[in-house]
Design a protein around this motif. Structure first.
Motif, PDB file in Angstrom:
ATOM      1  N   MET A  55      55.177  31.629  60.796  1.00 40.54           N
ATOM      2  CA  MET A  55      54.135  31.901  61.795  1.00 40.54           C
ATOM      3  C   MET A  55      52.763  31.415  61.321  1.00 40.54           C
ATOM      4  O   MET A  55      51.831  31.345  62.100  1.00 40.54           O
ATOM      5  CB  MET A  55      54.078  33.410  62.077  1.00 40.54           C
ATOM      6  N   SER A  56      52.660  31.105  60.042  1.00 40.09           N
ATOM      7  CA  SER A  56      51.370  30.644  59.524  1.00 40.09           C
ATOM      8  C   SER A  56      51.197  29.134  59.647  1.00 40.09           C
ATOM      9  O   SER A  56      50.135  28.604  59.354  1.00 40.09           O
ATOM     10  CB  SER A  56      51.209  31.073  58.060  1.00 40.09           C
ATOM     11  N   ASP A  57      52.249  28.412  60.050  1.00 45.66           N
ATOM     12  CA  ASP A  57      52.155  26.960  60.150  1.00 45.66           C
ATOM     13  C   ASP A  57      51.080  26.548  61.158  1.00 45.66           C
ATOM     14  O   ASP A  57      50.916  27.165  62.213  1.00 45.66           O
ATOM     15  CB  ASP A  57      53.495  26.367  60.579  1.00 45.66           C
ATOM     16  N   THR A  58      50.393  25.487  60.841  1.00 48.19           N
ATOM     17  CA  THR A  58      49.271  25.030  61.664  1.00 48.19           C
ATOM     18  C   THR A  58      49.703  24.722  63.099  1.00 48.19           C
ATOM     19  O   THR A  58      49.037  25.121  64.063  1.00 48.19           O
ATOM     20  CB  THR A  58      48.642  23.770  61.039  1.00 48.19           C
ATOM     21  N   THR A  59      50.832  24.025  63.268  1.00 49.71           N
ATOM     22  CA  THR A  59      51.281  23.645  64.608  1.00 49.71           C
ATOM     23  C   THR A  59      51.659  24.877  65.428  1.00 49.71           C
ATOM     24  O   THR A  59      51.370  24.950  66.624  1.00 49.71           O
ATOM     25  CB  THR A  59      52.480  22.682  64.514  1.00 49.71           C
ATOM     26  N   VAL A  60      52.297  25.857  64.795  1.00 48.71           N
ATOM     27  CA  VAL A  60      52.636  27.108  65.494  1.00 48.71           C
ATOM     28  C   VAL A  60      51.352  27.791  65.963  1.00 48.71           C
ATOM     29  O   VAL A  60      51.259  28.273  67.101  1.00 48.71           O
ATOM     30  CB  VAL A  60      53.448  28.044  64.563  1.00 48.71           C
ATOM     31  N   LYS A  61      50.343  27.829  65.095  1.00 50.48           N
ATOM     32  CA  LYS A  61      49.071  28.463  65.450  1.00 50.48           C
ATOM     33  C   LYS A  61      48.418  27.761  66.640  1.00 50.48           C
ATOM     34  O   LYS A  61      47.855  28.398  67.537  1.00 50.48           O
ATOM     35  CB  LYS A  61      48.108  28.445  64.255  1.00 50.48           C
ATOM     36  N   LYS A  62      48.505  26.432  66.687  1.00 57.24           N
ATOM     37  CA  LYS A  62      47.914  25.672  67.798  1.00 57.24           C
ATOM     38  C   LYS A  62      48.597  26.022  69.121  1.00 57.24           C
ATOM     39  O   LYS A  62      47.937  26.187  70.154  1.00 57.24           O
ATOM     40  CB  LYS A  62      48.027  24.168  67.537  1.00 57.24           C
TER      41      LYS A  62
ATOM     42  N   LEU B 217      50.282  28.836  69.864  1.00 61.72           N
ATOM     43  CA  LEU B 217      49.949  30.211  70.234  1.00 61.72           C
ATOM     44  C   LEU B 217      48.512  30.329  70.742  1.00 61.72           C
ATOM     45  O   LEU B 217      48.229  31.121  71.650  1.00 61.72           O
ATOM     46  CB  LEU B 217      50.163  31.144  69.031  1.00 61.72           C
ATOM     47  N   ALA B 218      47.601  29.531  70.161  1.00 62.73           N
ATOM     48  CA  ALA B 218      46.202  29.545  70.626  1.00 62.73           C
ATOM     49  C   ALA B 218      46.116  29.029  72.065  1.00 62.73           C
ATOM     50  O   ALA B 218      45.383  29.574  72.898  1.00 62.73           O
ATOM     51  CB  ALA B 218      45.327  28.712  69.699  1.00 62.73           C
TER      52      ALA B 218
ATOM     53  N   ALA C 132      47.330  31.733  74.433  1.00 62.70           N
ATOM     54  CA  ALA C 132      46.741  33.060  74.205  1.00 62.70           C
ATOM     55  C   ALA C 132      46.293  33.750  75.488  1.00 62.70           C
ATOM     56  O   ALA C 132      46.205  34.977  75.544  1.00 62.70           O
ATOM     57  CB  ALA C 132      45.571  32.946  73.231  1.00 62.70           C
TER      58      ALA C 132
ATOM     59  N   LYS D 188      59.076  34.523  70.793  1.00 64.81           N
ATOM     60  CA  LYS D 188      57.618  34.652  70.891  1.00 64.81           C
ATOM     61  C   LYS D 188      57.095  33.967  72.151  1.00 64.81           C
ATOM     62  O   LYS D 188      56.036  34.314  72.654  1.00 64.81           O
ATOM     63  CB  LYS D 188      56.947  34.024  69.653  1.00 64.81           C
TER      64      LYS D 188
END
Length: 632
Positions: free
Chosen positions: A577-584, A586-587, A590, A622
């Motif tokens: 869940m900390s991977d950069t692409t996953v964060k993008k 989810l952002a 949001a 998710k």
């Protein structure tokens, strides 16, 4: 529950089984049934189900009735309990009436703490009469999924358990199973008349079990490759009896010690081969699904499905026989393009068209000369090969049709009968006594039958041919010939000692059969869904195998296992869940509104990373993808 009672449970566990404490949900289940609450326990294969009823049975007044379809298991458990000094007994097909009566009366007078009974025995008159006088502590239903028509292994005899509750309304019920979907869980409680819902679950997750789907066009070669790579005891599951022998011989030719097992073998042969495998004289057991229930061999390192079973439930239960010692073990499904076709073909094989079933029912009557309005109570040995050849039918569909006719209440179809001989006197008592055409040998045999067995005028009774011959002062062959002669003259009905299946008419023959929706349409729909589920499991290379299996049984909050073939595959790069692409991603989502998938694929990241991140988020539930839309 006061601490004193808990201490008693623990003391009994330590005294008789040598364990210091319970594991998983064992304690919760024991305390629940100990407090007289109807209880459903969901425990995986090897989870210690037997402890949950054996311990409280020793604490409570009366006899605990244990209903199980596994005769080999009940005999084994009774033997082990008696070795511990625990009063246990079993009632099953093949016992003499006098033995059954003695066992039941021992229960009435407090001489038995645990009574194991096969579901087929519940409806017998002698059992129900004696049960009324028996102090019952509680009723345990093992393999409880068999009572649900939504389950993968429905057995009509289990429906008798509901009647048992009416005879003993104050006795609580403990239902146990290792395979049940949420729908089946509700159905078990409804059919057993639970006073209120009460379920205890142990996670079905097996962290030491490595699930693998291996694509193999040449399955025999792949089988040898796996067995040479993974040492230790193994089970290979196949679909047919013929395949058992062929694969075992193939493995032997490859230098791998193997034997085979199926329901068509004689009991002595099955016991011998099971012992060879249990004692590691033979490394590999090649078997149909008749093998494994109640087999407690903890060090099985590999379970390989050469042929795919027709449900997730069956696969999960059979695969679960690997690694019960907690050490690393493998569950491997061999799969190729032909398997999907074979599985879909099983739908029509197991649920032939209704016209076909009617045809089988009519031909059965012609085969035995049973007229409309007659036949109820008559029993016939059944040679499925001869029957199918005579009427140009397919044995697989004939077998399925007969099972459906049994579920609808038209007949009883016994495919694996006890080997003991059976006799039913067809004449009324007075008519028999007035016969003056009996030879001296015939008279001696009938006298011996009446002296040794009761209930012969009302139903079939199992008999010991050697005992009757001795009583009649004849040789066994002379006795056999007399019994056959009496049967030909319709004085008695005699079913010799043999493995031949038999059919008994439960009601008079009708012009046409009616199959209720619960027997045909609903069951066919459920079976089709189970086929689709096992195909989806085999074909899905994106979601962790363990996650797929556990979610099928309603466990949604589980992490990837990290060691199945999917998790280890290069196609599924480890993602967090900390991977950069996953964060993008989810952002972007949001705002919790639907977005076009094109917006995700247009993010500033390599397409491979976006694909991998999407698979991860979907598998972790998710995000939800619906067509070309995606949202949290």
């Amino acid at each position: 529950m006061e601490s004193g009672k808990q201490d008693i449970y623990r003391e009994i566990l330590k005294e008789y089984w040598g364990y210091d404490d319970f594991r998983g949900v064992q304690r919760e289940i024991i305390e629940s049934i100990g407090a007289d609450n109807d209880t459903l326990g969901l425990m995986p294969t090897g989870g210690g189900k037997s402890i949950t009823f054996q311990v409280p049975a020793l604490c409570k007044e009366g006899t605990c009735i244990v209903i199980t379809p596994l005769i080999a298991l009940m005999k084994d458990q009774v033997q082990h309990l008696r070795a511990k000094g625990i009063k246990a007994a079993a009632i099953f097909s093949g016992m003499k009436r006098s033995e059954i009566v003695k066992t039941l009366e021992n229960c009435i007078f407090g001489g038995v703490k645990l009574l194991y009974v096969s579901p087929e025995r519940l409806s017998s008159d002698i059992f129900q009469v004696k049960l009324r006088h028996m102090p019952v502590s509680f009723i345990t239903v093992d393999e409880a999924h068999c009572i649900s028509q939504w389950g993968y292994d429905f057995r009509p005899a289990y429906l008798e358990i509901g009647k048992l509750r009416k005879l003993k309304p104050d006795a609580p019920v403990l239902a146990l199973t290792a395979t049940a979907t949420p729908q089946v869980i509700d159905d078990i409680q409804d059919r057993l008349g639970f006073r209120k819902k009460n379920v205890f679950r142990m996670s079905f997750e097996r962290k030491n079990l490595f699930y693998v789907v291996r694509r193999a066009e040449d399955k025999p070669s792949e089988l040898v490759h796996i067995l040479r790579r993974v040492e230790g005891s193994a089970i290979v599951y196949v679909r047919s009896r013929r395949h058992c022998k062929d694969i075992a011989e193939f493995l032997g030719g490859a230098g791998i010690s193997a034997t085979f097992y199926h329901a068509g073998l004689e009991h002595a042969t099955r016991d011998e081969r099971q012992h060879q495998w249990q004692s590691d004289e033979k490394r590999v057991m090649v078997a149909t699904n008749a093998f494994g229930m109640g087999i407690d061999k903890p060090d099985v390192r590999t379970v390989i499905h050469f042929d795919c079973p027709d449900s997730i439930e069956a696969y999960f239960q059979e695969a679960g026989r690997a690694g019960r010692d907690g050490k690393r073990a493998y569950a491997v499904l061999l799969w190729n393009e032909g398997d999907e076709r074979k599985l879909n073909r099983r739908i029509e094989e197991n649920y032939p068209p209704k016209d076909y079933i009617n045809n089988v029912y009519a031909h059965l009557a012609y085969f035995y000369g049973v007229g409309v309005g007659s036949g109820m109570g008559h029993v016939f040995t059944f040679d499925i090969g001869k029957f199918s050849f005579t009427y140009h039918l397919f044995p697989v569909q004939v077998d399925a049709s007969l099972h459906l006719l049994e579920n609808a209440g038209y007949l009883h179809y016994e495919t694996d009968p006890d080997s003991a001989a059976r006799v039913h006197i067809l004449l009324r008592r007075n008519d028999l006594y007035q016969l003056d055409t009996l030879s001296a040998h015939e008279d001696a045999v009938i006298t011996a039958l009446l002296r040794c067995y009761g209930g012969l005028f009302t139903d079939y009774q199992y008999i010991d041919g050697a005992l009757i011959a001795m009583q009649a002062q004849l040789t066994r062959d002379q006795c056999y010939q007399v019994l056959k002669g009496l049967s030909k003259r319709n004085i008695i009905s005699f079913i010799p000692q043999r493995k031949m299946p038999y059919i008994s008419y439960l009601r008079d023959r009708e012009e046409e059969v009616f199959l209720p929706e619960t027997v045909y349409e609903n069951r066919k729909e459920q079976y089709t869904k189970r086929i689709e589920a096992i195909i989806a499991y085999a074909e899905n290379d994106n979601i962790c195998r363990s996650q797929q299996l556990l979610r099928y049984f309603g466990e949604t909050d589980v992490a990837p296992c990290s060691h199945c073939d999917v998790c280890l595959s290069e196609k599924r790069r480890p993602v967090t869940m900390s991977d950069t692409t996953v964060k993008k991603i989810l952002a972007l989502l949001a705002d919790k509104l639907p977005h076009e998938l094109a917006e995700v694929t247009a993010l500033d990241a390599p397409s491979e990373e976006i694909d991998s991140a999407l698979r991860f988020l979907v598998s972790e539930e998710k995000v939800t993808v619906d067509g070309d839309k995606i949202r949290i």
